[in-house]
Write a protein that holds these residues in place. Sequence first.
Motif, PDB file in Angstrom:
ATOM      1  N   HIS A  29      -0.769   1.626  -2.234  1.00 28.34           N
ATOM      2  CA  HIS A  29       0.378   2.030  -1.427  1.00 28.34           C
ATOM      3  C   HIS A  29       1.468   2.504  -2.380  1.00 28.34           C
ATOM      4  O   HIS A  29       1.927   1.744  -3.242  1.00 28.34           O
ATOM      5  N   HIS A  32       8.248   3.275  -1.599  1.00 32.90           N
ATOM      6  CA  HIS A  32       8.828   2.390  -0.591  1.00 32.90           C
ATOM      7  C   HIS A  32       8.265   2.660   0.797  1.00 32.90           C
ATOM      8  O   HIS A  32       8.270   1.777   1.659  1.00 32.90           O
ATOM      9  N   ASP A  33       7.761   3.884   1.031  1.00 30.26           N
ATOM     10  CA  ASP A  33       7.159   4.210   2.328  1.00 30.26           C
ATOM     11  C   ASP A  33       5.689   3.816   2.405  1.00 30.26           C
ATOM     12  O   ASP A  33       5.048   4.032   3.443  1.00 30.26           O
ATOM     13  N   LYS A  34       5.145   3.273   1.307  1.00 29.74           N
ATOM     14  CA  LYS A  34       3.756   2.814   1.258  1.00 29.74           C
ATOM     15  C   LYS A  34       2.776   3.924   1.651  1.00 29.74           C
ATOM     16  O   LYS A  34       1.913   3.759   2.518  1.00 29.74           O
ATOM     17  N   LEU A  35       2.929   5.077   1.002  1.00 28.02           N
ATOM     18  CA  LEU A  35       2.006   6.177   1.237  1.00 28.02           C
ATOM     19  C   LEU A  35       0.613   5.792   0.744  1.00 28.02           C
ATOM     20  O   LEU A  35       0.463   5.116  -0.276  1.00 28.02           O
ATOM     21  N   GLU A  53      -0.962  11.618   1.599  1.00 29.51           N
ATOM     22  CA  GLU A  53       0.159  11.972   2.460  1.00 29.51           C
ATOM     23  C   GLU A  53       1.126  12.837   1.661  1.00 29.51           C
ATOM     24  O   GLU A  53       1.007  12.976   0.440  1.00 29.51           O
ATOM     25  N   LEU A  58       9.104  11.285  -2.884  1.00 28.72           N
ATOM     26  CA  LEU A  58       8.605  10.193  -3.725  1.00 28.72           C
ATOM     27  C   LEU A  58       9.172  10.363  -5.135  1.00 28.72           C
ATOM     28  O   LEU A  58       9.201  11.475  -5.671  1.00 28.72           O
ATOM     29  N   GLU A  62       9.420   4.135  -8.330  1.00 31.43           N
ATOM     30  CA  GLU A  62       9.091   3.426  -7.096  1.00 31.43           C
ATOM     31  C   GLU A  62       7.815   2.602  -7.295  1.00 31.43           C
ATOM     32  O   GLU A  62       6.981   2.907  -8.147  1.00 31.43           O
ATOM     33  N   LYS A 103       4.750  11.844  10.604  1.00 33.22           N
ATOM     34  CA  LYS A 103       5.697  11.276   9.660  1.00 33.22           C
ATOM     35  C   LYS A 103       4.950  10.514   8.580  1.00 33.22           C
ATOM     36  O   LYS A 103       3.873   9.963   8.811  1.00 33.22           O
ATOM     37  N   ARG A 104       5.553  10.477   7.405  1.00 33.47           N
ATOM     38  CA  ARG A 104       4.925   9.785   6.282  1.00 33.47           C
ATOM     39  C   ARG A 104       4.994   8.276   6.479  1.00 33.47           C
ATOM     40  O   ARG A 104       5.936   7.748   7.052  1.00 33.47           O
ATOM     41  N   GLY A 105       3.972   7.613   5.966  1.00 33.66           N
ATOM     42  CA  GLY A 105       3.999   6.161   5.947  1.00 33.66           C
ATOM     43  C   GLY A 105       3.668   5.477   7.254  1.00 33.66           C
ATOM     44  O   GLY A 105       3.700   4.247   7.327  1.00 33.66           O
TER      45      GLY A 105
END
Length: 239
Positions: A29, A32-35, A53, A58, A62, A103-105
């Motif tokens: 992941h 912070h958005d855990k892609l 993603e 990014l 991070e 949307k991402r994440g």
Amino acid sequence: MKVGKIIRINGPLVIAEDVPNAKIGDIVHLGHDKLIGEIVRMFGNKVACQCYEDTTGLRPGEPVENTGEPLAAELGPGLIGQIFDGLQFSEIDMWKAVGPFMKRGVKLARLSRDREWEFTPRVKPGDKVVGGDIIGEVPETSVITHRVMVPPDLRGEVVDVQEGKFHVTDTVATLRTPDGKTVELTLMQTWPVRFPRPYRERLPLVEPLITGQRVIDIFFPVAKGGAAAIPGGFGTGKT
């Protein structure tokens, strides 16, 4: 929880360092958005991750979390009638969750956890089963019956089996393995996509799949159980 750190980003390729317990094929992941990403290369204390993603926004620094799990698909009732992206997220469910623009994440269950399926067992307590044996059936559509099988790496004795309506994560049968362990079986199995699904034999393709599109059925017939590809550029009408 110990995490690694992003040090460089080049499009979908993300370089990170100090990712704990990293190995090729692990799902990570990113940020912070855990892609969702996958480790594709390792060199020293650094790893190269293919991000699945959009990496816009990014940044180096991070965090990178290693799940320790491979990229996997959920196999069970509910696959038919859906449109999935490359990560097996339902485009229909995604539209309901976030609207027409992805949307991402955003993480969704691959197979619906809300729908119930009618399960009819084909085994009884005391039966001996091995990987690939059918323990029951689910009518997935009016013409297709989904057969629920014992996972390939399991064998044992049926201790208990249920009948009725269940979600894909509900226990429908319980096995006792030769070493005395108890294993619960559900309607769904998770399988790593990098490993071919084992089979006992390949059945010949003898029945056509009638699509209802005459240009396909006459000039480019597809066999039921086979595979077909429709090549074409973006926006040329493949769908």
